[in-house]
Write an enzyme that holds these catalytic residues in place. Structure first.
Site: not given
Length: 696
Positions: A335-336
């Site tokens: 995930d960012k």
């Protein structure tokens, strides 16, 4: 996030916010020691984060039939990949019509093919028909895996031709294999001949045409003193720089390159790259060994990143190291908006070189830990799962909930999900959360072979004023690929690859097709997988709303049979009416297909739903091959429900370290700390949605 989607548990839940800051959402990849390649095992710091986006390696895919092993001491695949052994430095290069290895040809003389005979006939004569046919099957299998994007495992495969004692026969075999299978390289280990895939051919084909690739390697294979080779005229300076860099990186000790002004097909002045051998370099027998030794360098490390996508982080690293993004391997995309820890391996970069870029990467939001030498690359799905440490803030009751006991609501939710699990949806980051164009839309355009539409969707900007979105906006307004290329930051690797090709070939169907081919296969197929994931999410909701948690006739269940000789399709069983009546299976055993051309569908209303849904998008169940883009989507199976493991939690007040004992404290001052493990391809945001009954 998933407002119309189903829940499996019936508790009320509670409201809260996640990802207030990256430190509120931390992931540590749980490595699988039994599947790690050699020295790439690591001890990442504790933490948690979002699960990998890539799922094809963890889905239950239909197995290909196993090939019969050929005679000889080293059967295909048995020698493995990794760093070359010293004897491999005598590697032969496949010169052929379309490719060759960059390594020095193990000729042992200059063999000439017998005039009037086909290469296949020569191989039959030299090897005998049974081994020749096995070699042909190995070549076809390897090419299929390349076309499917499985370059990593294809690159590690080897085929043994067995011991060949006669020097002249070995020389003839080297030449015959190169002519028949130009995408293979031949290697001599003692008296044994080994055949494997030529990855450098694939890499150069991403930069120039296949004909140029073929001609270049034939020039390289011939090693004629004072000879030169010129690529086609190319007015794109940025693209020429990439080609110069490739040749210097691969063959710098052997070749030198320069750009010269030439006349193009319209007799207009243009620039072309010309290649020639360095002085006396054709006689240096050490060059091949040196080059191949460099190809065998692998460096493993743990990547810590914050507020960065995995592919974005790789773009930064590749640009700084002067290698391609495809030189990095990893087991999943993280995930960012989080702090994430994941193992990676980069090839052709030494540990010492990687350590030198550490300070620069820290400025980009990355840290490189546990840098050390490794034996080979990593593969997607090569992990046991992910560990998550999540902080949920701004806790309060849902507006429709009149309960006064928030702690009771939280306790009830945790117990329910720990016992019953959650619906195994793909999370929002799979599709580009908050973006104007989501990745599944691009995937659908690619599946329908609407190449120009896919390019324009890819370059649709967000509503922000920054260099990346300004460049995208400019390109859509002008179709000036060269101008947009100048505007883009260096780390936007995918965008730059595509723009270089569009500048060269034009923004039309053919040019956009070639543009997509310039993006690595793993990145191309990512968009198609996003579309398949969207269909799976919708199918799961339809299945649960139609039949609930009861297993009914026509459902698909997966057998836990460990016999590897049984294909995945054969392990998927269609539930019968007597089995439904006997309640033989539980909902935890039910799987739904990820759409593709080689999977079976449920034989109840859910199967009918799949056909109708795909028809709505102008797709049929068999149309999951996009030949122009070398995309082949066989499909796989995914369980409807998943369980959470090692779930623990505690409540904390606004002052760190003060735990909540009083239920009547202000709700907004309370935060919830949750720690848990999930299997690969499961999403923490989806698990939290089930716990909280709250969309993000």
């Amino acid at each position: 996030m998933l407002p119309s989607f189903s829940y499996v548990t019936g508790h009320t839940g509670f409201f809260g916010t996640i990802k207030n800051s990256p430190s509120d959402f931390v992931v540590t990849e749980i490595e699988d020691p039994e599947r790690l390649p050699g020295d790439t095992r690591a001890e990442p710091p504790h933490g948690a984060g979002e699960a990998p986006l890539e799922t094809s390696s963890r889905c239950l895919q239909p197995r290909k039939r196993l090939r019969t092993e050929p005679p000889g001491p080293c059967a295909p695949g048995s020698c493995g990949g990794g760093a070359p052994r010293p004897s491999e430095r005598d590697a032969s290069r496949a010169g052929g019509d379309t490719c060759a290895s960059p390594h020095k040809n193990q000729r042992e003389g200059e063999p000439q093919l017998m005039p009037g005979l086909e290469e296949a006939g020569i191989l039959d004569a030299l090897l005998g028909k049974p081994v020749s046919e096995l070699l042909s099957q190995f070549a076809r299998d390897l090419k299929d895996r390349w076309d499917l994007g499985d370059c990593a495992s294809a690159g590690a495969e080897e085929f043994s031709l067995g011991p060949v004692l006669d020097k002249k026969k070995r020389a003839d075999l080297h030449s015959a294999v190169r002519q028949k299978f130009p995408f293979l390289v031949t290697v001599t280990k003692g008296n044994e001949m080994i055949v494997k895939g030529n990855t450098d051919y694939r890499e150069l084909c991403q930069l120039v045409t296949e004909k140029e690739t073929s001609d270049f390697f034939k020039f390289l294979d011939a090693k004629l003193e004072n000879s030169t080779f010129s690529f086609e005229p190319d007015g794109n300076k940025e693209h020429r720089k990439v080609v110069h860099h490739f040749i210097n990186r691969k063959f710098g000790k052997l070749l030198e390159t320069k750009s010269f002004t030439v006349a193009d097909v319209n007799d207009q002045p243009n620039m072309s790259i010309t290649v020639r051998f360095r002085e006396k370099s054709w006689s240096r027998k050490r060059s091949a060994g040196d080059l191949q030794e460099k190809q065998g360098i692998y460096t493993a490390f743990t990547l810590q990143k914050e507020n960065l996508e995995t592919l974005e982080a790789i773009g930064f690293l590749a640009a700084e190291l002067g290698v391609l993004p495809s030189d990095f391997s990893y087991t999943g995309i993280k995930d960012k908006k989080a702090i994430t820890y994941q193992p990676m391996v980069v090839k052709k970069v030494t540990p010492e070189r990687l350590k030198t870029i550490g300070p620069k990467m820290e400025k980009k939001g990355m840290r490189l830990h546990n840098i050390r030498s490794a034996c080979q690359h990593l593969r997607l799905g090569q992990l046991k799962g992910n560990h998550f440490d999540v902080v949920v803030r701004d806790l309060r009751h849902h507006s429709h909930d009149s309960s006064a006991d928030l702690k009771e609501r939280i306790s009830e939710a945790m117990e329910n999900v720990e016992t019953k699990g959650f619906v195994n949806y793909y999370g929002p980051q799979r599709f580009g959360q908050g973006q104007n164009v989501q990745t599944d839309q691009i995937g659908l355009a690619l599946l329908n072979e609407k190449m120009v539409t896919a390019v324009k969707l890819f370059f649709t900007p967000e509503d922000t004023d920054d260099p990346v979105n300004n460049a995208k906006r400019y390109f859509l307004q002008t179709e000036d690929a060269k101008g947009a290329l100048v505007m883009l930051p260096e780390f936007k690797v995918r965008e730059k690859m595509l723009l270089r090709a569009l500048n060269r070939y034009g923004v039309n169907h053919e040019g956009c097709t070639k543009g997509w081919l310039h993006i690595p296969h793993a990145m191309r197929i990512f968009y198609v997988h996003a579309y398949c994931s969207k269909i799976w999410n919708e199918a799961a909701s339809y299945r649960l709303k139609t039949y609930g948690s009861k297993v009914v006739e026509g459902d698909l269940v997966f057998s836990e049979e460990n016999d590897e000789s049984i294909s995945q399709n054969d392990k998927v069983h269609v539930v019968t009416a007597p089995e439904e009546s006997a309640n033989k299976y539980s909902i935890n055993q039910v799987v739904l297909p990820m759409v593709g051309h080689s999977i079976k569908y449920p034989s109840n209303k859910v199967g009918q739903w799949y056909h109708e849904r795909l028809s709505k998008d102008e797709l049929q169940v068999c149309k999951f091959r996009v030949s122009p883009l070398q995309l082949n989507i066989p499909g796989c199976y995914r369980p409807i429900l998943k369980n959470v493991q090692n779930l623990t939690y505690f409540l904390e007040g606004s002052e760190k370290g003060i735990k909540i004992e009083d239920n009547h404290l202000k709700e907004s001052k309370i935060s919830l700390h949750i720690s848990f493990d999930l299997d690969p391809s499961c999403y923490a945001t989806v698990c939290l949605r089930e716990i909280m009954k709250c969309d993000f």
